[in-house]
Design a protein around this motif. Sequence first.
Motif, PDB file in Angstrom:
ATOM      1  N   CYS A   7      -1.971   7.578   0.982  1.00 22.11           N
ATOM      2  CA  CYS A   7      -2.128   8.669   0.178  1.00 22.11           C
ATOM      3  C   CYS A   7      -1.488   8.652  -1.076  1.00 22.11           C
ATOM      4  O   CYS A   7      -1.577   9.144  -1.892  1.00 22.11           O
TER       5      CYS A   7
ATOM      6  N   ALA B 100      -0.418   6.502  -4.635  1.00 19.52           N
ATOM      7  CA  ALA B 100      -0.849   5.720  -5.626  1.00 19.52           C
ATOM      8  C   ALA B 100       0.272   4.651  -5.972  1.00 19.52           C
ATOM      9  O   ALA B 100       0.032   3.359  -6.010  1.00 19.52           O
TER      10      ALA B 100
ATOM     11  N   LEU C   7       0.273   2.020  -2.861  1.00 19.08           N
ATOM     12  CA  LEU C   7      -0.786   1.199  -2.945  1.00 19.08           C
ATOM     13  C   LEU C   7      -0.185   0.150  -3.933  1.00 19.08           C
ATOM     14  O   LEU C   7      -0.890  -0.997  -3.724  1.00 19.08           O
TER      15      LEU C   7
ATOM     16  N   GLU D  58      -7.142   4.540  -1.609  1.00 17.78           N
ATOM     17  CA  GLU D  58      -6.295   5.855  -1.872  1.00 17.78           C
ATOM     18  C   GLU D  58      -7.017   7.157  -1.264  1.00 17.78           C
ATOM     19  O   GLU D  58      -8.087   7.264  -1.583  1.00 17.78           O
TER      20      GLU D  58
END
Length: 283
Positions: A146, A148, A151, A171
């Motif tokens: 969840c 960014a 990620l 995401e």
Amino acid sequence: MSAEEWKLMELVRWTTEFFKQHDVPSPRLDAELLLAHVLDVKRMDLYLAFDQPVAAGDRARYRELVRRRAKERWPVAYLTGVREFWSMPFRVTPDVLIPRPETETLVRVAVDLKPRRIAEFGVGSGCVSAALARELPDAEIVAVDCSAAALEVARQNLASLGFGERVRLVEASGLSGLDGPFDLVVSNPPYVRAGEIDGLAPELRHEPRVALDGGPDGLHAVRCLCAEAPALLERPGYLALEIGFGQADAVDELLRAAGAAAVETFPDLAGIPRVVLGRFTEA
């Protein structure tokens, strides 16, 4: 002793005692790791050059890291920016949970299943997906987070390790948007009880709360996975979950209630139940 006379092992010994005075866990190891980081050498190199003087600039950098470790209780991994997992180096920042040895249990359980399509929930640094990509070269892996920022860290790690093309990053706050079916859904979800987080080791204050907070009973994310994962699983298919201390029975019940035909629990190297695996055989 003047500042110019500090040698490697003298600096390590002094720092070890300083860390002990401030109740820092693993004081000797932390002292060595931080100094090796500053000097850009391996820990063993400190012993091979134990009587080598430490330059003033390096001492200043080291002193600041030691201060942050002792006074602010920053984890060593965030201070050095690197943590090893599955014998691979991973860049870590406060945007991701620091990889821990017990999570290698999750990888071992997953690898033994020999899945062809894998979905990981909560990719964080990318350590689990990278380990699975290395051990299962023919597997297709989709990893969800969840955050960014997390990620981006995972993307950098996967690329640097040569798995950038092997793992697709998404995401999302859950699994419902993924295209199944998968042979395996794997996750190290947030599983700490919300009310217990502030009482944990002070180092955890620096790790992302979203990766730790499992809600009032620590099982909020597990319930969500049990609700979403079965619809995405091939038959037979598996849901593998890392868990916290004392959660095995509750997670077993949640998996069976979600339709798992069989549930198995696996201990970590300390003998603590660490992974619960549900096998789904009927849609």
